[in-house]
Design a protein around this motif. Structure first.
Motif, PDB file in Angstrom:
ATOM      1  N   ALA A  83       7.151  26.000  38.650  1.00 14.72           N
ATOM      2  CA  ALA A  83       5.834  25.643  39.158  1.00 14.72           C
ATOM      3  C   ALA A  83       4.766  25.901  38.105  1.00 14.72           C
ATOM      4  CB  ALA A  83       5.530  26.438  40.423  1.00 14.72           C
ATOM      5  N   ASP A  84       3.716  25.073  38.112  1.00 14.41           N
ATOM      6  CA  ASP A  84       2.583  25.278  37.222  1.00 14.41           C
ATOM      7  C   ASP A  84       1.362  25.765  38.007  1.00 14.41           C
ATOM      8  OD1 ASP A  84       1.947  22.993  38.608  1.00 14.41           O
ATOM      9  OD2 ASP A  84       1.534  21.761  36.848  1.00 14.41           O
ATOM     10  N   GLY A  85       1.598  26.230  39.218  1.00 17.27           N
ATOM     11  CA  GLY A  85       0.528  26.735  40.069  1.00 17.27           C
ATOM     12  C   GLY A  85       1.080  27.057  41.439  1.00 17.27           C
ATOM     13  N   GLY A 222       3.927   7.830  57.633  1.00 19.72           N
ATOM     14  CA  GLY A 222       3.824   8.210  56.229  1.00 19.72           C
ATOM     15  C   GLY A 222       4.452   9.572  56.009  1.00 19.72           C
ATOM     16  N   GLN A 223       5.344   9.671  55.045  1.00 21.84           N
ATOM     17  CA  GLN A 223       5.949  10.963  54.739  1.00 21.84           C
ATOM     18  C   GLN A 223       4.900  11.922  54.175  1.00 21.84           C
ATOM     19  OE1 GLN A 223       9.037  11.778  55.542  1.00 21.84           O
ATOM     20  NE2 GLN A 223       9.593   9.693  56.182  1.00 21.84           N
ATOM     21  N   GLY A 224       5.107  13.213  54.400  1.00 23.58           N
ATOM     22  CA  GLY A 224       4.264  14.212  53.763  1.00 23.58           C
ATOM     23  C   GLY A 224       4.582  14.327  52.283  1.00 23.58           C
ATOM     24  N   PHE A 225       3.886  15.222  51.609  1.00 25.11           N
ATOM     25  CA  PHE A 225       4.046  15.400  50.168  1.00 25.11           C
ATOM     26  C   PHE A 225       4.091  16.894  49.859  1.00 25.11           C
ATOM     27  CE2 PHE A 225       1.925  15.934  45.956  1.00 25.11           C
ATOM     28  CZ  PHE A 225       2.886  15.317  45.172  1.00 25.11           C
ATOM     29  N   ALA A 226       4.986  17.300  48.971  1.00 26.44           N
ATOM     30  CA  ALA A 226       5.123  18.710  48.611  1.00 26.44           C
ATOM     31  C   ALA A 226       5.254  18.848  47.109  1.00 26.44           C
ATOM     32  CB  ALA A 226       6.347  19.324  49.297  1.00 26.44           C
ATOM     33  N   TRP A 227       4.665  19.904  46.541  1.00 25.32           N
ATOM     34  CA  TRP A 227       4.729  20.135  45.104  1.00 25.32           C
ATOM     35  C   TRP A 227       4.846  21.626  44.807  1.00 25.32           C
ATOM     36  CZ3 TRP A 227       0.432  19.080  47.896  1.00 25.32           C
ATOM     37  CH2 TRP A 227      -0.677  19.934  47.747  1.00 25.32           C
ATOM     38  N   ASN A 228       5.298  21.916  43.599  1.00 27.23           N
ATOM     39  CA  ASN A 228       5.512  23.294  43.143  1.00 27.23           C
ATOM     40  C   ASN A 228       6.411  24.077  44.100  1.00 27.23           C
ATOM     41  OD1 ASN A 228       4.174  23.267  40.686  1.00 27.23           O
ATOM     42  ND2 ASN A 228       2.207  23.868  41.562  1.00 27.23           N
ATOM     43  N   PRO A 329      12.433  13.756  38.943  1.00 24.23           N
ATOM     44  CA  PRO A 329      11.448  14.616  38.293  1.00 24.23           C
ATOM     45  C   PRO A 329      11.085  15.779  39.224  1.00 24.23           C
ATOM     46  CG  PRO A 329      10.744  12.319  38.278  1.00 24.23           C
ATOM     47  CD  PRO A 329      11.887  12.408  39.224  1.00 24.23           C
ATOM     48  N   TYR A 330      10.709  16.893  38.649  1.00 23.27           N
ATOM     49  CA  TYR A 330      10.176  18.002  39.429  1.00 23.27           C
ATOM     50  C   TYR A 330       8.718  17.712  39.745  1.00 23.27           C
ATOM     51  CZ  TYR A 330       8.647  22.704  40.718  1.00 23.27           C
ATOM     52  OH  TYR A 330       8.123  23.783  41.386  1.00 23.27           O
ATOM     53  N   PHE A 331       8.350  17.784  41.017  1.00 24.77           N
ATOM     54  CA  PHE A 331       6.971  17.522  41.432  1.00 24.77           C
ATOM     55  C   PHE A 331       6.136  18.789  41.289  1.00 24.77           C
ATOM     56  CE2 PHE A 331       7.177  13.572  44.426  1.00 24.77           C
ATOM     57  CZ  PHE A 331       7.739  12.833  43.403  1.00 24.77           C
ATOM     58  N   ASP A 332       5.197  18.774  40.335  1.00 24.21           N
ATOM     59  CA  ASP A 332       4.373  19.947  40.065  1.00 24.21           C
ATOM     60  C   ASP A 332       2.905  19.634  40.326  1.00 24.21           C
ATOM     61  OD1 ASP A 332       3.664  18.353  37.930  1.00 24.21           O
ATOM     62  OD2 ASP A 332       4.457  19.687  36.387  1.00 24.21           O
ATOM     63  N   GLY A 333       2.023  20.462  39.806  1.00 27.30           N
ATOM     64  CA  GLY A 333       0.599  20.272  40.035  1.00 27.30           C
ATOM     65  C   GLY A 333       0.060  19.004  39.421  1.00 27.30           C
ATOM     66  N   GLU A 334       0.623  18.548  38.305  1.00 30.93           N
ATOM     67  CA  GLU A 334       0.183  17.284  37.714  1.00 30.93           C
ATOM     68  C   GLU A 334       0.576  16.106  38.603  1.00 30.93           C
ATOM     69  OE1 GLU A 334       0.677  16.677  33.480  1.00 30.93           O
ATOM     70  OE2 GLU A 334       1.102  18.791  33.220  1.00 30.93           O
TER      71      GLU A 334
END
Length: 354
Positions: A83-85, A222-228, A329-334
């Protein structure tokens, strides 16, 4: 996630994205910001010819897009994506498509195929509707919207949710503008092989001409979205695998949606595609599934969860001529910043539709 040395030009920083954009911005040409590249796919006027182009016979004639979507060999393990955050989640919109309890997996109504042309040839990938302010956003793979050979957007892009054997029961949604990571568009970095696409209201032919079927997520959710998120989460993968395995066996027709289930782990490093921080799941999907969502916390009764990746590469990791891993890809803050930008863009109803 640490900054990759292969990023050659643009610095990282907090000035990634604005969050308020008027619909007129959709008429602009390619737009590059630090970390993001946004490109117009079709104007509202041109969308008429795009929608008319995709007849049922052409939908069925399109081929799975194998360009830049698979690899085979003995791979080293990539660096663990980090994670970047802080982790974050955006809640999904189940709409009116709940399915009730079932021992089987109820397939999501949000998932379908994206269709497009490259060099005059007709292709498709997989994709999903994802939650956004104006109910008009699709998540897919970067290589399904941007041709890295010609360095330009694909042509005649549309999304058909719930595609089944040439049918577009919920309408055809013409792509207005896509947003991907600068590193994918400029350096072909598959650690950033994702894209978010704004689409116009859906259309379908009627007795008196083309009819408006409304906004995408109003129709299918609509699907949700998750990151980090930490690696090691169980996810469902949905898509339309079609191609044969390298040994010639073809277990999927591509005309119906399929799914895999597994736990993410630090995936194989794939130098051919500059992948060194990806994640993967054990899954025998073949090309055609590119762009399909990785969904964590998927509710089979509500048919929604949180998109935390997209199918990028089909991999044969033991060189036995059978695909056995799917990477994302890994979903991060960017990723989240690009998503936030795209999720606040308005498109609306097409002016030539009744």
């Amino acid at each position: 996630m640490n900054t990759r040395a292969k990023r050659l030009a643009l610095p990282l920083g907090g000035a990634l994205l604005a969050t308020t954009v008027v619909g007129a911005s959709l008429a602009t040409t390619a737009e590059a910001k630090p970390g993001r590249k946004s490109v117009t796919l079709s104007s509202a006027k041109a969308a008429q010819s795009v929608a008319k182009f995709w007849t049922s016979s052409r939908l069925k004639a399109a081929q799975h897009y194998t360009e830049d979507s698979d690899a085979s060999g003995k791979f080293k393990t990539s660096r663990k994506a980090g994670a970047d955050g802080s982790p974050g989640m955006i809640a999904p919109d189940a709409g009116n498509r709940s399915a009730g309890r079932s021992k089987n997996v109820n397939l999501p109504t949000t998932v379908g195929r994206v269709f497009f042309a490259v060099g005059g040839q007709l292709y498709y990938c997989s994709a999903s509707a994802i939650e956004s302010k104006y109910a008009n956003l699709v998540a897919t793979a970067g290589h399904c919207v941007y041709d890295t050979d010609s360095n330009q957007a694909v042509d005649k892009f549309v999304f058909v949710p719930g595609y089944h054997e040439g049918k577009a029961n919920w309408g055809i949604y013409v792509g207005a503008k896509f947003h991907t990571h600068y590193d994918f568009a400029n350096f072909e970095d598959y650690d950033r092989d994702y894209a978010f696409v704004n689409v116009y209201n859906g259309v379908k032919p009627g007795r008196r001409g083309w009819e408006d079927v409304g906004r995408l997520s109003d129709q299918v959710g609509g699907q949700g979205f998750a990151w980090n998120q930490p690696v090691g989460k169980n996810v469902y993968l949905f898509g339309y695998p079609t191609a044969s395995h390298p040994d010639g066996d073809r277990p999927y027709s591509g005309e119906t949606m399929k799914y895999c289930y597994g736990k993410t782990y630090p995936g194989p490093a794939v130098p051919k595609y500059k992948v060194d921080e990806g994640v993967a799941v054990k899954c025998a999907f073949t090309p055609g599934s590119s762009g399909g969502p990785f969904i964590q916390q998927y509710s089979s009764s509500k048919r929604v969860g949180y998109i935390n990746g997209v199918v990028s590469l089909a991999l044969d990791t033991d060189a036995n001529n059978r695909y056995d891993r799917i990477s994302s890809p890994y979903f991060d803050g960017e990723t989240a910043a690009i998503y936030r930008y795209a999720s606040n863009l308005w498109t609306g109803k097409l002016p030539w539709v009744r």
